[in-house]
Scaffold this active site. Sequence first.
Site, PDB file in Angstrom:
ATOM      1  N   ARG A 111       0.762  -1.283   0.140  1.00  0.00           N
ATOM      2  CA  ARG A 111       0.021  -0.036   0.078  1.00  0.00           C
ATOM      3  C   ARG A 111       0.962   1.217   0.078  1.00  0.00           C
ATOM      4  NH1 ARG A 111      -5.485  -2.070   2.130  1.00  0.00           N
ATOM      5  NH2 ARG A 111      -5.534  -3.925   1.052  1.00  0.00           N
ATOM      6  N   ARG A 128      -0.779   1.439  13.276  1.00  0.00           N
ATOM      7  CA  ARG A 128      -1.291   0.261  12.675  1.00  0.00           C
ATOM      8  C   ARG A 128      -1.421   0.253  11.147  1.00  0.00           C
ATOM      9  NH1 ARG A 128      -7.640   0.165  13.119  1.00  0.00           N
ATOM     10  NH2 ARG A 128      -8.141   1.823  11.528  1.00  0.00           N
ATOM     11  N   HIS A 129      -0.549   0.812  10.486  1.00  0.00           N
ATOM     12  CA  HIS A 129      -0.321   0.932   8.951  1.00  0.00           C
ATOM     13  C   HIS A 129       0.897   0.853   8.656  1.00  0.00           C
ATOM     14  CE1 HIS A 129      -4.507   3.131   9.222  1.00  0.00           C
ATOM     15  NE2 HIS A 129      -4.574   2.207   8.167  1.00  0.00           N
ATOM     16  N   GLU A 181       0.510   4.262   0.629  1.00  0.00           N
ATOM     17  CA  GLU A 181      -0.441   5.251   1.398  1.00  0.00           C
ATOM     18  C   GLU A 181       0.665   5.815   2.476  1.00  0.00           C
ATOM     19  OE1 GLU A 181      -3.180   2.685   3.028  1.00  0.00           O
ATOM     20  OE2 GLU A 181      -4.315   2.656   0.944  1.00  0.00           O
ATOM     21  N   SER A 239     -11.403  -7.088   6.393  1.00  0.00           N
ATOM     22  CA  SER A 239     -12.539  -6.598   5.456  1.00  0.00           C
ATOM     23  C   SER A 239     -12.898  -7.879   4.580  1.00  0.00           C
ATOM     24  CB  SER A 239     -12.279  -5.360   4.523  1.00  0.00           C
ATOM     25  OG  SER A 239     -12.224  -4.349   5.332  1.00  0.00           O
ATOM     26  N   ARG A 268      -1.442  -7.242  12.035  1.00  0.00           N
ATOM     27  CA  ARG A 268      -2.586  -6.485  12.958  1.00  0.00           C
ATOM     28  C   ARG A 268      -3.082  -7.839  13.799  1.00  0.00           C
ATOM     29  NH1 ARG A 268      -6.523  -2.065  10.045  1.00  0.00           N
ATOM     30  NH2 ARG A 268      -4.654  -0.903   9.331  1.00  0.00           N
ATOM     31  N   GLU A 284      -9.645  -2.855  13.450  1.00  0.00           N
ATOM     32  CA  GLU A 284     -10.104  -3.579  12.314  1.00  0.00           C
ATOM     33  C   GLU A 284      -8.696  -4.588  11.897  1.00  0.00           C
ATOM     34  OE1 GLU A 284     -10.938  -1.739   8.585  1.00  0.00           O
ATOM     35  OE2 GLU A 284     -10.204  -3.244   7.513  1.00  0.00           O
TER      36      GLU A 284
END
Length: 556
Positions: free
Chosen positions: A317, A325-326, A319, A480, A530, A477
């Site tokens: 990712r 948590r990323h 991002e 998903s 996670r 989370e």
Amino acid sequence: MSAPSDEGLPSRPKEEAGEEKGPSKSALKKAQKDREKAEKLAKRLALEEEQRMKAEASDTAKHLYGPLSGQSARPVKKFCKSLQDLESVAEDEEVTVQARIYNARAQGAKLAFLVLREQEHTIQVVVAEGGAHGISRQMIKYCAGVNTESFVRVTGLVKAPKDPVHSTSLSNQELHLESLYVVSPAEEQLPLQVKDCIKPPSTREEGEGEADTNDPNATLKTRLDNKILATRAPATNAIFQLQSEICTIYSQYMLSHGFTMIQPSYLAGAATEGGSGVFEVTYFERKAYLTQSPQFFKQMAIAGDIGPVFSIGPVFRAENSNTKRHLTEFTGLDYEMPIQEHYHEVLSFGEDLMLHLIRQLLSRPKSKHLTSIIRDAGYPDAGNFQVPPEGTKATRITFQEAKTLLKDSGFDIGTDPHADIDTAQEKALGDLIKQKYNTDFFTIDQYPLSLRPFYTHPSPSNPELSNSYDFFMRGQEIMSGAQRIHELPMLKEMMKAKGVNPVDPGFKDYEEAFRYGCPMHGGGGLGLNRILQFFLGLNNIREATLFPRDPVRLGP
Ligand code: ATP
């Protein structure tokens, strides 16, 4: 006019040509003194070397120690693969082990104590002059001087210490040294002491309210910068052993439920999510992209009749999320399965999988042991994870119920029923659910369609909702998932509604999956890092990642 210089070279200045005054008396005296000093030093060094050579020649133990390379080491009688195996070795038996020097100290010329370490196991080694093999003082000095963290091969007799050695894990045993060879020395100056990584990282450099400026433990940044040394600390080591346990339990569960393990590609010829959040790489003469999830490949495998599938692999990712948590690369535990009648088959499967995984982590002897190492190192939440008792289903609420719970507890959830729940609200929800249902794991079903990607199947009973769900551990989370659209016309319609260009080359291959008939199907993508982070209650996902990658970290 000056005289022509020799061989046409420029003439030397007068001083250099020896026309200056001679050296002063005091300068001559000083030079003489320096000469004498240097001679004295050379003599002393020569004498020391002579003594050393003599001592070495008379050292009856010299074959019992030294660097392993080029050494005719004593033959091994019994090799213990792990220090822990020593527990089953009888007293007075000779064994050989390989481990690291955790501590080495001389107690006078005739005695030294070493501590060997291998993962969480430690044992004391006594190096005493004499004995059956004639341990020399030179050998004692050598052993006490081996740099900490050096990797050594030690042979000795297993003995019961007079009193238990409380500072070692094998406190009822010690080794009485017979030989020590250095397999690979560590440098004397270490950038990080393993001892400073025994407890959780200090927060003193995080610049947050929680920072404890007096905490002597190494910070997470220092540990990540010196990963090789940091992973030697027992709790850090155990975290990654536990990560392997998660993958094992997950794989075993999937295989025993008829899933096939697949290896999707992690390179794509087009950026399927519009380019943002995707890492671009040079691929010969063109561009390629690191995949943001194995989503399309899993679905194509279903369309290719491989049946229920799962994978464990990297997810990229691009991002710029600098949170706890990323990451820019994490490990996805992905699965996809055909649906017979209703998408809740997939949701229930995922819930049962997670309950099984957590229950196994809490009960399997190896996982329990690893978790206890982590807890004892100062992570109080490790092993303290509530799930419903065996035979009971997971706690599941709908998105609307989640919002009502939050609203009833005084949270401002706004007026838009389709607005998402933010991270803080998710955490609060975790607390509310814990209070109400005594569980740290729950799922939320039926998200608004507007919040999900274009391939998510709308809810047949309410087109504003979707057959989708998220999983949570401690209110954070971890997954998903959804039923995916399997009919091409609906997929195209949804692409249009979501502003996705269906003729984009990234979707051409994907569309093929639905051109020739595809079963109803659904699945999910779990984040391994996670799961580990929240199972153990770790402060930062980087603690649960062996080689974390984030917007600022690309190594080691
Ligand atoms: P978030 O909202 O937390 O950013 P997401 O909705 O983008 O996550 P998904 O794309 O649904 O996440 O990915 C599925 C799972 O993958 C997540 O539940 C999480 O476990 C994991 N995950 C997603 N993004 C990251 C990330 N950047 N770093 C680590 N794990 C991630």
